[in-house]
Design an enzyme around this catalytic site. Structure first.
Site, PDB file in Angstrom:
ATOM      1  N   SER A 280     -36.380  70.684 -21.573  1.00  0.00           N
ATOM      2  CA  SER A 280     -35.851  71.296 -22.220  1.00  0.00           C
ATOM      3  C   SER A 280     -36.216  73.079 -22.838  1.00  0.00           C
ATOM      4  O   SER A 280     -35.781  73.190 -23.715  1.00  0.00           O
ATOM      5  CB  SER A 280     -35.342  70.397 -24.086  1.00  0.00           C
ATOM      6  OG  SER A 280     -36.928  69.969 -23.630  1.00  0.00           O
TER       7      SER A 280
ATOM      8  N   LYS B 216     -41.048  77.304 -28.651  1.00  0.00           N
ATOM      9  CA  LYS B 216     -40.284  77.052 -28.183  1.00  0.00           C
ATOM     10  C   LYS B 216     -39.662  76.762 -29.510  1.00  0.00           C
ATOM     11  O   LYS B 216     -40.078  76.430 -30.670  1.00  0.00           O
ATOM     12  CB  LYS B 216     -39.989  75.442 -27.416  1.00  0.00           C
ATOM     13  CG  LYS B 216     -39.469  74.480 -27.022  1.00  0.00           C
ATOM     14  CD  LYS B 216     -39.343  73.355 -26.714  1.00  0.00           C
ATOM     15  CE  LYS B 216     -38.235  72.236 -26.125  1.00  0.00           C
ATOM     16  NZ  LYS B 216     -39.157  70.914 -24.977  1.00  0.00           N
TER      17      LYS B 216
ATOM     18  N   SER C 215     -40.317  68.655 -19.361  1.00  0.00           N
ATOM     19  CA  SER C 215     -39.322  69.255 -19.954  1.00  0.00           C
ATOM     20  C   SER C 215     -40.503  71.016 -20.156  1.00  0.00           C
ATOM     21  O   SER C 215     -40.255  71.666 -20.297  1.00  0.00           O
ATOM     22  CB  SER C 215     -39.475  69.670 -21.538  1.00  0.00           C
ATOM     23  OG  SER C 215     -37.991  68.163 -21.490  1.00  0.00           O
TER      24      SER C 215
END
Length: 521
Positions: free
Chosen positions: A187, A110, A211
């Site tokens: 996310s 990420k 997330s």
């Protein structure tokens, strides 16, 4: 080894064609779709696959599926030095064998993890050219273990939403590979979509409220949010350090464990990890050996998924999962309830930590940082418009969250929730609690009003207790769904064992349609 220059995704794709041909003709038969770490290493030992072959193949998959074809839009940038790293690792392997337990394994992280030589945007246009001085602790451990960071994934900007993954640094939403009309959740939705579509072997996400576990459940993955203090947050752009956790997202429990083995443990740069010194075993892999559900005592938290408030198909999958656990020998207790759960979660005062934590991160970048504070980011207007109110509210909150008059009240509510959960688990001698990650299927992209049913933020984030998301099938035969197992602090081994036994019993994971093999010839 890494160049300090921004390289756009399509430019990097052109480098794929410059790679030299694969060293072994047998490699063309090795499938990358749903490949596992153990399977790759077994093929390496036979001489059937190399790190170079893996990087070439996954770059081709990114080129074919991320911005073209299904267009899941999960990747912000690929690593232009991934091929060089792969060739280096292949030369080491030829001379002396694997450099570590993740030798040659391509990963996607990420884009709120610092990776030296690549920008860390946190999804924010203002930080598109922000190059950190070093690797995040977890990234450094992965590289030392032989992993190759092949790309950085899209996210909900500032890791600010569990509902979707959209950022100002990459146009458009990340899309669920099982139905590209639907959300990846957030996310860490970019990581989730990429790993579900086999654009790499495993990935890293972060979890402040849901997330890691949310995107994992929406995309038939395994995702672990560890005990607070077991994994370092150093080099991860923060949202709220009382809750922030980083960890693996994988297609199998075993792959998640192999990554977790590498990243978990003490880091002097993150003092909370001192707790891991006495609590982390040498390896979690032994918990998978001969794993069994027989005699495991699991409490079912029906209060998190009332039938009347759940989608019928998701509810049916959850009931079937409970039946499967029983059939495997687990003892399920349906009468479990956490008294005043909603009150304990909702009675706290909203105290935003972003300003303090984010400013500290920007300071860690040193002289190279283009922006020195959250206020400067706000003034730049280089962020997605949906974030404006959130950023301004954070900027206007207290400078030191612990100085807020309600901070101690909030901490007391968290401790009371911990006490109640442990009290129930101890009184019933439970190994874990179970509940679905969502009580509804993935929403259509853009739908922010339809029922979502996210349960992930209610137990693990406010307590710091570990929780793992595990695939439990597909609602309406198409949309991935998953349950979560919550355990006592530092009970990751037990959670891995139960999850692995259930996974082996049910084998729910399947690849999304439209992401077939791509040959290198």
């Amino acid at each position: 080894m890494f160049i300090k220059k921004s390289v756009q995704v399509m430019l990097v794709f052109s480098l794929v064609g410059l790679a030299c041909s694969s060293p072994n003709a047998n490699e063309s038969n090795f499938p990358l779709l749903e490949a596992t770490i153990a399977g790759i290493h077994a093929a390496m030992e036979k001489g059937d696959v190399t790190a170079q072959y893996l990087v070439e193949g996954y770059l081709r998959r990114i080129e074919a599926f991320d911005k073209q074809g299904p267009s899941i839009n999960s990747i912000i940038i690929v690593n232009p030095e991934a091929m060089e790293t792969a060739r280096y690792l292949d030369s080491v392997y030829a001379a002396s064998g694997k450099v570590g337990p993740l030798h040659g394994i391509p990963l996607i992280v990420k884009d709120n993890y610092d990776v030296k030589g690549m920008p860390t945007s946190n999804g924010t246009l203002a930080l598109k050219e922000s190059y950190p001085p070093d690797d995040a602790f977890q990234v450094r451990r992965l590289r030392e273990a032989g992993a190759i960071i092949i790309a950085k994934a899209n996210l909900a900007e500032f890791a600010s939403s569990g509902e979707f993954s959209v950022s100002s640094v990459l146009p458009g939403y990340s899309r669920n590979p099982y139905d590209t009309r639907r959300t990846t959740a957030g996310s860490s939705g970019g990581t989730g979509a990429a790993i579900a579509a086999s654009l790499a072997v495993v990935g890293l996400g972060t979890d402040t409220g849901s997330s890691i576990r949310g995107p994992s459940s929406h995309q038939a993955l395994v995702g672990i949010r560890s005990t607070m203090g077991l994994t370092s947050r150093d080099g991860i752009v923060p949202l709220a350090l009382t809750n922030d956790i980083g960890g693996p997202m994988a297609r199998t429990v075993e792959d998640a464990v192999r990554v977790f083995d590498v990243i978990a443990g003490y880091d002097e740069a993150d003092t909370v990890t001192q707790a891991s010194v006495a609590s982390k075993p040498d390896s979690y892999l032994p918990f998978l050996e001969g794993s069994s559900l027989n005699g495991k005592r699991i409490g079912v938290l029906h209060q998190l998924f009332p039938k009347a408030e759940s989608d019928t198909s998701v509810y049916s999958l959850m009931m079937t999962a409970l039946d499967d656990l029983r059939a495997g020998g687990a003892i399920l207790l349906d009468s479990v309830r956490i008294e005043e759960l909603d009150s304990l979660n909702e009675s706290g005062t909203r105290i935003r930590q972003l300003k303090r934590d984010y400013n500290a991160y920007l300071a860690s970048l040193g002289d190279s940082a283009a922006y020195k504070s959250l206020q400067e980011i706000i003034d730049s207007e280089k962020y997605h418009p949906y974030l404006e109110k959130r950023l301004i509210d954070a900027q206007n909150d207290v400078d030191v969250p612990e100085a807020h008059p309600d901070w101690e009240k909030n901490m007391a509510l968290r401790q009371e929730l911990r006490n109640r959960i442990l009290g129930v688990m101890d009184s019933l001698e439970l190994d874990a609690l179970i509940y679905p990650s969502f009580t509804y299927p993935p929403r259509l992209i853009g739908d922010l009003n339809g029922p979502r049913g996210d349960t992930s933020g209610k137990l693990s984030p406010p307590t710091g207790f570990p929780a793992i998301a595990v695939p439990m099938g597909y609602s309406y035969g198409r949309y991935p769904a998953g349950f979560q197992l919550l355990g006592r602090p530092f009970s990751e081994g037990e959670l891995f064992s139960i999850s692995h036994a259930y996974e082996q019993l049910t084998r729910h994971r399947r690849a999304p349609e439209g992401f077939d093999e791509i040959g290198l010839q």
